[in-house]
Design an enzyme around this catalytic site. Structure first.
Site, PDB file in Angstrom:
ATOM      1  N   CYS A  57       0.803  -1.229   0.000  1.00 12.18           N
ATOM      2  CA  CYS A  57       0.000   0.000   0.000  1.00 12.18           C
ATOM      3  C   CYS A  57       0.835   1.277   0.000  1.00 12.18           C
ATOM      4  CB  CYS A  57      -0.925   0.023   1.219  1.00 12.18           C
ATOM      5  SG  CYS A  57      -1.773  -1.536   1.520  1.00 12.18           S
ATOM      6  N   CYS A  80      -0.709   2.803   6.429  1.00  8.16           N
ATOM      7  CA  CYS A  80      -0.491   1.423   6.863  1.00  8.16           C
ATOM      8  C   CYS A  80      -0.195   0.568   5.637  1.00  8.16           C
ATOM      9  CB  CYS A  80      -1.689   0.886   7.641  1.00  8.16           C
ATOM     10  SG  CYS A  80      -3.220   0.759   6.687  1.00  8.16           S
TER      11      CYS A  80
END
Length: 436
Positions: free
Chosen positions: A96, A419
């Site tokens: 991510c 995150c």
């Protein structure tokens, strides 16, 4: 007090940036490949510069799942943008945070003196994630292809089983951690349980994300978004996942998706699966002076941290703590924050961890809580729940938009944090160095 650490040997400036609209995946491949998205965003960005694309020193692109024809997509994008064969380019992948990793990689090359002008960012076409044959089909096909005579070929063909046609959805595999065997949504459920986050709190946060993003569009706060054009004359000029008619009642009607019996994480309070790209131009002081470039912001520090993969959403807690500690800053000295909204529960869990004396004492080694972020300083124009989360691009998007927020609010310091699937977190401190 420990001495403040100098992260970069030379100053690294962000001088321009642009992104495509984030387009919500709608059950079939979208109109653009990952390289199409990046090229569309980069073309106008480079056209408005006082230098030629061939004068770039390097191109770095973050991407998690490039298409079959986009191996080393950074190089593909570079060549399609007209940077020429002499400009080196490469691809980075940190799940991510791939877009943020590309900025970090580019910044280190500038800070070290290797380069002066780098194009960096991220792209992802999640709607184009492949559907592949399972292992049974692969083995069966290998047996058919290796058979040398009609008898062995017949035997191989007879070995076919209908179960071999069951497809493997690459996107679902990619969003599942193989070490703990949990999907990203299940890790969000873990955080909701640990921090006693209710379904109502999750839905309320999601509703606010949509409302803030809608207001941001209406007030023209997404100036970094450029229209992109398809091959058939179609074009897209704005993020299309923002649900203007959503409400708490509508969100409450959605069923839990990742833990259908006991869970509270739904499609409505999770980030959207999207296609999109975001690119930024990074420069040294030498390049700024040579080309008379404007300075949007300065990259001050980047920090990374690892956490339990089963609680991957807490990555920003640790990465931000390292960054603040390194720069001898307190949370209330940061004017604005962009936290990527993987899930409502994930962002709320980070906020509660930072606010908890017990958590910070036990896990960060602090005497008391790290601090509190006022909602008015967090994701002020919405986040990934409303805008979308094309995983390779999001890390670059939140940095790019944070610059816009700081300049609009005449503020000085901002942190973008994200995150990372697999149990990591990234945080970047940027500073508005224009007159504030």
């Amino acid at each position: 007090m420990t001495e403040k650490s100098t992260t970069f040997m030379r100053d690294v400036y962000i001088v321009d940036g642009a992104r495509s609209p984030f387009l919500k995946a709608k059950g079939k491949p979208g109109p653009f490949s990952a390289s199409d998205l990046a090229v569309n965003a980069g073309k106008e960005l480079l056209q408005r510069q006082p230098f030629s694309p061939t004068e770039l020193n390097e191109v770095v692109v973050g991407c998690v799942m490039p298409g079959m024809e986009e191996v080393n997509i950074g190089r593909v994008v570079s060549l399609r943008l007209g940077c020429g064969k002499s400009v080196p380019a490469y691809t980075v992948q940190r799940n991510c945070a791939s877009g943020m990793q590309s900025l970090d990689s580019a910044a280190k090359d500038i800070a070290s003196g290797r380069y002066d002008l780098v194009l960096a960012g991220g792209t992802e076409a999640m709607s184009h994630a492949p559907i592949v044959f399972n292992e049974g089909y692969t083995n069966w096909l290998a047996n058919v292809m290796s058979a040398k005579d009609w008898k062995s070929k017949t035997k191989a063909w007879v070995g076919f089983r209908p179960s071999y046609l069951k497809p493997v959805i690459a996107l679902l595999k990619g969003l599942t951690d193989p070490v703990v065997n949990l999907s990203m949504g299940q890790t969000a459920e873990n955080l909701a349980y640990r921090f006693n986050i209710t379904r109502e709190e999750m839905d309320q946060f999601a509703l606010e994300s949509h409302q803030l993003a809608m207001a941001g569009q209406e007030n023209h706060h997404f100036a970094e978004v450029l229209s992109i054009y398809g091959k058939r004359g179609d074009f897209y000029s704005a993020d299309d996942g923002i649900r203007r008619e959503t409400s708490m009642d509508k969100l409450a009607s959605l069923k839990p998706y990742f833990d259908k019996k006991f869970g509270n994480v739904t499609a409505g309070n999770s980030s959207q699966v999207s296609d999109g790209a975001a690119l930024l131009l990074l420069a040294s002081k030498h390049a700024v002076e040579k080309y008379h470039l404007p300075i949007l912001a300065k990259i001050v520090d980047v920090q990374w941290a690892g956490v339990d993969p089963a609680e991957m959403g807490l990555g920003p807690v640790y990465a931000t703590h390292k960054l603040l500690q390194n720069q001898q800053l307190k949370m209330d000295e940061i004017d604005y924050w962009e936290i990527n909204e993987a899930f409502s529960a994930q962002v709320i869990a980070c906020l509660r961890a930072w606010e908890s004396d017990e958590y910070c004492q036990k896990n960060l080694g602090l005497e008391r809580a790290l601090g509190t972020i006022e909602r008015s300083r967090l994701n002020v124009d919405g986040g990934a729940i409303a805008i979308g989360h094309p995983v390779g691009a999001s890390g670059a998007r939140i940095v790019l938009h944070l610059i816009e927020v700081l300049r609009r609010q005449h503020a000085k310091k901002g942190i973008a944090t994200i995150c990372i699937g697999g149990g990591q977190g990234g945080a970047m401190l940027i500073e508005n160095v224009s007159e504030v």
